[in-house]
Design a protein around this motif. Structure first.
Motif, PDB file in Angstrom:
ATOM      1  N   LYS A  41       0.823  -1.213   0.000  1.00  0.00           N
ATOM      2  CA  LYS A  41       0.000   0.000   0.000  1.00  0.00           C
ATOM      3  C   LYS A  41       0.858   1.265   0.000  1.00  0.00           C
ATOM      4  O   LYS A  41       0.508   2.256  -0.634  1.00  0.00           O
ATOM      5  CB  LYS A  41      -0.923   0.026   1.226  1.00  0.00           C
ATOM      6  CG  LYS A  41      -1.960  -1.055   1.232  1.00  0.00           C
ATOM      7  CD  LYS A  41      -3.029  -0.779   0.224  1.00  0.00           C
ATOM      8  CE  LYS A  41      -4.114  -1.833   0.339  1.00  0.00           C
ATOM      9  NZ  LYS A  41      -5.007  -1.836  -0.787  1.00  0.00           N
ATOM     10  N   GLY A  62       4.048   1.537  -1.039  1.00  0.00           N
ATOM     11  CA  GLY A  62       5.016   1.586  -2.136  1.00  0.00           C
ATOM     12  C   GLY A  62       4.754   2.655  -3.175  1.00  0.00           C
ATOM     13  O   GLY A  62       5.625   3.487  -3.454  1.00  0.00           O
ATOM     14  N   PRO A  63       3.553   2.704  -3.771  1.00  0.00           N
ATOM     15  CA  PRO A  63       3.292   3.723  -4.779  1.00  0.00           C
ATOM     16  C   PRO A  63       3.433   5.150  -4.242  1.00  0.00           C
ATOM     17  O   PRO A  63       3.924   6.038  -4.934  1.00  0.00           O
ATOM     18  CB  PRO A  63       1.844   3.443  -5.202  1.00  0.00           C
ATOM     19  CG  PRO A  63       1.608   2.016  -4.868  1.00  0.00           C
ATOM     20  CD  PRO A  63       2.461   1.741  -3.670  1.00  0.00           C
ATOM     21  N   ILE A  64       3.045   5.350  -2.997  1.00  0.00           N
ATOM     22  CA  ILE A  64       3.164   6.674  -2.393  1.00  0.00           C
ATOM     23  C   ILE A  64       4.632   7.048  -2.236  1.00  0.00           C
ATOM     24  O   ILE A  64       5.038   8.175  -2.530  1.00  0.00           O
ATOM     25  CB  ILE A  64       2.439   6.704  -1.033  1.00  0.00           C
ATOM     26  CG1 ILE A  64       0.947   6.472  -1.224  1.00  0.00           C
ATOM     27  CG2 ILE A  64       2.703   8.010  -0.296  1.00  0.00           C
ATOM     28  CD1 ILE A  64       0.189   6.151   0.047  1.00  0.00           C
ATOM     29  N   TYR A 107       7.246   5.800  -3.894  1.00  0.00           N
ATOM     30  CA  TYR A 107       7.915   5.976  -5.191  1.00  0.00           C
ATOM     31  C   TYR A 107       7.618   7.350  -5.790  1.00  0.00           C
ATOM     32  O   TYR A 107       8.415   7.893  -6.540  1.00  0.00           O
ATOM     33  CB  TYR A 107       7.508   4.874  -6.175  1.00  0.00           C
ATOM     34  CG  TYR A 107       8.361   3.638  -6.079  1.00  0.00           C
ATOM     35  CD1 TYR A 107       9.646   3.615  -6.631  1.00  0.00           C
ATOM     36  CD2 TYR A 107       7.915   2.486  -5.445  1.00  0.00           C
ATOM     37  CE1 TYR A 107      10.442   2.486  -6.554  1.00  0.00           C
ATOM     38  CE2 TYR A 107       8.703   1.352  -5.367  1.00  0.00           C
ATOM     39  CZ  TYR A 107       9.955   1.361  -5.922  1.00  0.00           C
ATOM     40  OH  TYR A 107      10.745   0.238  -5.849  1.00  0.00           O
ATOM     41  N   LYS A 108       6.451   7.934  -5.471  1.00  0.00           N
ATOM     42  CA  LYS A 108       6.089   9.255  -5.997  1.00  0.00           C
ATOM     43  C   LYS A 108       6.644  10.403  -5.152  1.00  0.00           C
ATOM     44  O   LYS A 108       6.586  11.550  -5.578  1.00  0.00           O
ATOM     45  CB  LYS A 108       4.565   9.385  -6.059  1.00  0.00           C
ATOM     46  CG  LYS A 108       3.917   8.487  -7.086  1.00  0.00           C
ATOM     47  CD  LYS A 108       2.413   8.615  -7.039  1.00  0.00           C
ATOM     48  CE  LYS A 108       1.767   7.625  -7.984  1.00  0.00           C
ATOM     49  NZ  LYS A 108       0.314   7.607  -7.855  1.00  0.00           N
ATOM     50  N   ARG A 133      15.359   7.908  -3.983  1.00  0.00           N
ATOM     51  CA  ARG A 133      14.683   6.870  -4.754  1.00  0.00           C
ATOM     52  C   ARG A 133      15.656   5.764  -5.179  1.00  0.00           C
ATOM     53  O   ARG A 133      15.280   4.611  -5.288  1.00  0.00           O
ATOM     54  CB  ARG A 133      13.999   7.494  -5.974  1.00  0.00           C
ATOM     55  CG  ARG A 133      12.936   6.604  -6.571  1.00  0.00           C
ATOM     56  CD  ARG A 133      12.064   7.337  -7.582  1.00  0.00           C
ATOM     57  NE  ARG A 133      11.138   8.246  -6.901  1.00  0.00           N
ATOM     58  CZ  ARG A 133      11.223   9.576  -6.935  1.00  0.00           C
ATOM     59  NH1 ARG A 133      12.172  10.165  -7.606  1.00  0.00           N
ATOM     60  NH2 ARG A 133      10.347  10.325  -6.310  1.00  0.00           N
ATOM     61  N   GLN A 146       7.071  -4.797  -4.598  1.00  0.00           N
ATOM     62  CA  GLN A 146       6.135  -5.747  -5.195  1.00  0.00           C
ATOM     63  C   GLN A 146       6.807  -7.058  -5.581  1.00  0.00           C
ATOM     64  O   GLN A 146       6.638  -7.575  -6.688  1.00  0.00           O
ATOM     65  CB  GLN A 146       5.410  -5.120  -6.377  1.00  0.00           C
ATOM     66  CG  GLN A 146       4.587  -3.936  -5.962  1.00  0.00           C
ATOM     67  CD  GLN A 146       3.862  -3.278  -7.112  1.00  0.00           C
ATOM     68  OE1 GLN A 146       4.020  -3.640  -8.267  1.00  0.00           O
ATOM     69  NE2 GLN A 146       3.043  -2.294  -6.789  1.00  0.00           N
TER      70      GLN A 146
END
Length: 165
Positions: free
Chosen positions: A78, A80-82, A84-85, A94, A133
């Protein structure tokens, strides 16, 4: 507060279960003395101060570790995407996430299995695996193997010490 003997005496199996679960699943619980609790529980089982069978307690605590790892993976998935951005800063780069991804692709099996024996890695490895992931089936297999090895080795070490006269 983190006296293993007191936690086991007054909290019993439920508290040991929760401590193992939280340390393996919630990265902010890295300070919980998981190995010490398991070792002390093994001693108490051997001396009769902890009611229960060593086999049943091993199974229950292995489930706690495995479920904790799955929870940590879910949190990482959950977050991870936050992350990475997120903008780069002096403490967040990063490139460290990409390095972790490369590391897991190369040594992930070993990191997930043996990582449970090291307190900080035990708390953060599942979260990082979720963030990058990592294949979930692979994650489940190697965290299950690691959970079994970690729980049995620490419980049995305490148990063997406890049965000595």
């Amino acid at each position: 507060m983190f006296d293993s003997e007191s936690l086991i005496r007054y909290g019993g199996l439920l508290l040991v279960f929760l401590c193992v679960f939280c340390q393996t699943g919630l990265f902010f619980c890295f300070f919980i003395p998981g190995g010490g609790l398991l070792f002390t529980a093994g001693v108490f089982i051997a001396t009769g101060n902890f009611p229960g069978n060593i086999f049943i307690i091993s199974v229950v605590l292995t489930m706690a570790s495995f479920l904790g790892n799955i929870t940590g993976y879910g949190l990482g998935l959950k977050a991870g995407p936050i992350i990475y951005k997120r903008k780069e800063s002096w403490y967040f780069k990063r490139k460290h996430l990409y390095a972790a991804e490369t590391f897991y692709k190369k040594y992930g099996n070993l990191a997930l299995t043996a990582g449970l024996f090291f307190p900080l890695i035990r708390s953060f490895a599942p979260v990082v695996a979720g963030m990058i992931q990592l294949n979930f089936r692979r994650f489940m297999l190697f965290t299950f193997i690691g959970s079994v090895l970690w729980i049995i080795s620490f419980l049995m070490a305490g148990y063997l010490i406890g049965i000595m006269p």
